[in-house]
Design a protein around this motif. Structure first.
Motif, PDB file in Angstrom:
ATOM      1  N   GLY A 220      27.877  39.711  41.457  1.00  0.00           N
ATOM      2  CA  GLY A 220      28.601  38.748  41.413  1.00  0.00           C
ATOM      3  C   GLY A 220      28.906  38.219  42.769  1.00  0.00           C
ATOM      4  O   GLY A 220      28.585  39.138  43.541  1.00  0.00           O
ATOM      5  N   PHE A 221      29.569  37.512  43.129  1.00  0.00           N
ATOM      6  CA  PHE A 221      30.371  37.123  44.526  1.00  0.00           C
ATOM      7  C   PHE A 221      31.451  36.395  44.139  1.00  0.00           C
ATOM      8  O   PHE A 221      31.824  35.764  43.132  1.00  0.00           O
ATOM      9  CB  PHE A 221      29.342  36.320  45.354  1.00  0.00           C
ATOM     10  CG  PHE A 221      28.934  34.925  44.835  1.00  0.00           C
ATOM     11  CD1 PHE A 221      29.602  33.750  44.736  1.00  0.00           C
ATOM     12  CD2 PHE A 221      27.805  34.854  44.107  1.00  0.00           C
ATOM     13  CE1 PHE A 221      29.305  32.726  44.351  1.00  0.00           C
ATOM     14  CE2 PHE A 221      27.377  33.718  43.649  1.00  0.00           C
ATOM     15  CZ  PHE A 221      28.269  32.565  43.972  1.00  0.00           C
ATOM     16  N   THR A 222      32.347  36.278  45.490  1.00  0.00           N
ATOM     17  CA  THR A 222      33.740  35.536  45.324  1.00  0.00           C
ATOM     18  C   THR A 222      33.452  34.829  46.601  1.00  0.00           C
ATOM     19  O   THR A 222      33.073  35.283  47.663  1.00  0.00           O
ATOM     20  CB  THR A 222      34.547  36.353  45.305  1.00  0.00           C
ATOM     21  OG1 THR A 222      34.633  37.328  44.110  1.00  0.00           O
ATOM     22  CG2 THR A 222      36.076  35.729  45.441  1.00  0.00           C
ATOM     23  N   LEU A 223      33.993  33.305  46.784  1.00  0.00           N
ATOM     24  CA  LEU A 223      34.000  32.593  47.799  1.00  0.00           C
ATOM     25  C   LEU A 223      35.257  32.017  48.119  1.00  0.00           C
ATOM     26  O   LEU A 223      36.168  31.982  47.211  1.00  0.00           O
ATOM     27  CB  LEU A 223      32.970  31.384  47.675  1.00  0.00           C
ATOM     28  CG  LEU A 223      31.687  31.483  47.324  1.00  0.00           C
ATOM     29  CD1 LEU A 223      30.901  30.111  46.815  1.00  0.00           C
ATOM     30  CD2 LEU A 223      30.979  32.222  48.307  1.00  0.00           C
ATOM     31  N   LYS A 224      35.613  32.184  49.285  1.00  0.00           N
ATOM     32  CA  LYS A 224      36.834  31.858  49.951  1.00  0.00           C
ATOM     33  C   LYS A 224      36.778  30.395  50.816  1.00  0.00           C
ATOM     34  O   LYS A 224      35.793  30.492  51.865  1.00  0.00           O
ATOM     35  CB  LYS A 224      37.777  32.765  50.572  1.00  0.00           C
ATOM     36  CG  LYS A 224      39.300  32.315  51.101  1.00  0.00           C
ATOM     37  CD  LYS A 224      39.795  33.518  51.496  1.00  0.00           C
ATOM     38  CE  LYS A 224      41.389  33.212  51.939  1.00  0.00           C
ATOM     39  NZ  LYS A 224      41.877  34.357  52.553  1.00  0.00           N
TER      40      LYS A 224
END
Length: 499
Positions: A220-224
């Motif tokens: 998974g990943f998280t974008l800001k």
């Protein structure tokens, strides 16, 4: 054995990992949400969908850029390209590198751009605040959770690449003063400023000595993401309230994202038009659009010019045009040709309901039906289309179409009807509805009902005029079905008042 190994043995899977808190999901009603729709967002969407088919310019330093004039040529928005996503002073790409990047632009990246534009409207000060997205949210927005052809890692890698493409655009803005809004300019700001993605890897299995077994997998990943400085002038609610800035919003539906993801490869022209019309129909739905304008968006100006001079290219672009129309109609877009200017031999030929009901269900009877249909005169065949005469391509380009978005978007764009506290009499309703004429486009079930009452028709009589069933008329008038373009064309040209 370690705790991780014991857990894996008991449950048969890797331990879960924690994720940062994300921004609220879009589409709370399951269908639509607000979308920042200013000129900057629109033009950057065109760049991602039309790429090298746009008119890219080069300055003295050999730096390709795209420039769009605003305010009747008094101002402009220009876009430049960069590969520096996480630096304070991004460098502008030069000729070959910039052109190579333009060739990589993907319609699916435009879906991420639309998602960013929708999330930006959730923030009070989007030029200072960031919104946080996870791969799980993006997967649902794009409909990839239903895609079984790609594995988890492939989906994650592709979404990461699409997420970065809109962030490779740098923006320069020069806007003149308009009304109370003073002139302003913005120099070299990101369209979307993205932080380094947070990548989530699943913990490896370990042996008795605590050594990892196998390799880590991206899970998974998280974008800001944050808007560039342009948002202070285009997404500033305080400035808008004081009439010192702009704040334009449209409507984005989840279904449009799914449609774009499903047609981006095989129906690129239709996908380009959908993204363009998403903004165009918000700005102006009352005026028709010429076929030439729509073809430039769908196929590029070079392809259109080639069709003007080469007969084979002309046949190709006409075939593609019919496919684009058919695709948009199937996705719920409401398209009505102008009978005075649009050559109907280039319209999508759709058999009426009565004709389709003639087709037998039994396979043997169906074969006999189609054999008889093939032996019938051409003008009597179910699949008959009007012959296209020589020299009709240029009239096609000047033909006009009225286009409106699908019903769920159209409903949100329309202003809320005012509630009349005093009930009107039936005679007053009939008098008001009589003002409707066949020169007007009937788009909603309410308008259709008014039109029918003004004509003095029953639902059965209207169904007969349109070659439709009575149940279809009832569903349209109650808002459960949409009026198709072929029905609008009949209402405009064929229906006449009864004596």
């Amino acid at each position: 054995m370690t705790q991780a190994s014991n857990y894996a043995n008991r449950r048969g899977r890797y331990p879960a990992f924690s994720r940062p808190t994300t921004s609220p999901d879009l589409f709370p009603d399951g269908s639509t949400d607000r979308l920042a729709s200013n000129r900057l967002i629109w033009e950057s969407c065109n760049i991602l969908t039309q790429g090298e088919d746009l008119g890219w310019l080069q300055n003295d330093q050999d730096l390709p850029h795209y420039k769009s004039l605003v305010a009747k040529g008094k101002g402009y928005i220009s876009f430049w390209l960069t590969e520096d996503l996480h630096t304070d002073h991004p460098a502008i790409l030069e000729s070959e590198a910039a052109l190579a990047l333009i060739e990589q632009f993907d319609i699916r990246a435009a879906c991420l751009h639309l998602i960013y534009a929708a999330h930006a409207t959730q923030l009070e000060r989007p030029w200072e605040q960031s919104f946080v997205l996870s791969d799980v949210q993006l997967e649902h927005y794009l409909g990839l959770n239903r895609n079984k052809k790609l594995n988890k890692q492939q989906k994650l890698e592709q979404m990461l690449e699409w997420a970065k493409q809109p962030c490779r655009l740098l923006v320069y803005i020069s806007y003149p003063s308009q009304g109370k809004v003073p002139m302003f300019s913005v120099s070299r700001t990101w369209l979307w400023e993205i932080a380094e993605p947070i990548l989530h890897y699943q913990n490896c299995f370990t042996d008795a000595q605590g050594k990892p077994i196998g390799s880590k997998k991206l899970m998974g990943f998280t974008l800001k993401v944050r808007c560039g400085h342009w948002a202070e002038y285009f997404l500033n609610e305080e400035r808008r309230c004081n009439e010192l800035g702009y704040y334009e919003c449209g409507i984005l539906s989840k279904q449009i994202l799914h449609d774009l993801m499903g047609m981006w490869h095989h129906q690129e022209g239709a996908a380009r038009l959908i993204t363009w019309l998403l903004f165009k129909t918000r700005v102006n739905r009352s005026s028709p659009i010429t076929v030439e304008t729509l073809m430039k968006v769908a196929f590029g100006e070079a392809a259109l010019q080639a069709a003007r001079t080469d007969s084979q290219e002309r046949k190709t672009i006409v075939r593609k045009w019919i496919c684009v129309l058919r695709s948009l109609l199937s996705k719920g877009w409401q398209i009505t040709p102008d009978a005075k200017t649009y050559p109907m031999q280039y319209w999508v030929e759709t058999p009426t309901i009565k004709e389709l009901e003639q087709i037998p269900d039994d396979p043997d009877d169906a074969i006999a039906f189609w054999t008889d249909d093939a032996n019938a005169p051409k003008d009597k065949q179910l699949t008959h289309t009007k012959r296209r005469v020589r020299g009709s391509f240029e009239p096609l380009l000047t033909g006009r179409l009225w286009i409106n978005p699908p019903g769920n978007i159209m409903h949100k764009l329309d202003p809320a009807p005012k509630v009349d506290r005093i009930s009107r009499s039936k005679s007053r309703k009939a008098a008001d509805s009589a003002k409707l004429s066949t020169s007007q486009i009937i788009q909603s079930g309410h308008q259709l009902k008014q039109f029918r009452i003004a004509k003095g028709w029953s639902q059965a009589e209207l169904a007969e005029q349109l070659d439709r069933s009575v149940s279809w008329v009832k569903m349209v008038e109650s808002g459960k079905r949409q009026i198709q373009s072929i029905d609008q064309s009949k209402l405009l040209n064929e229906t006449q008042p009864q004596a």
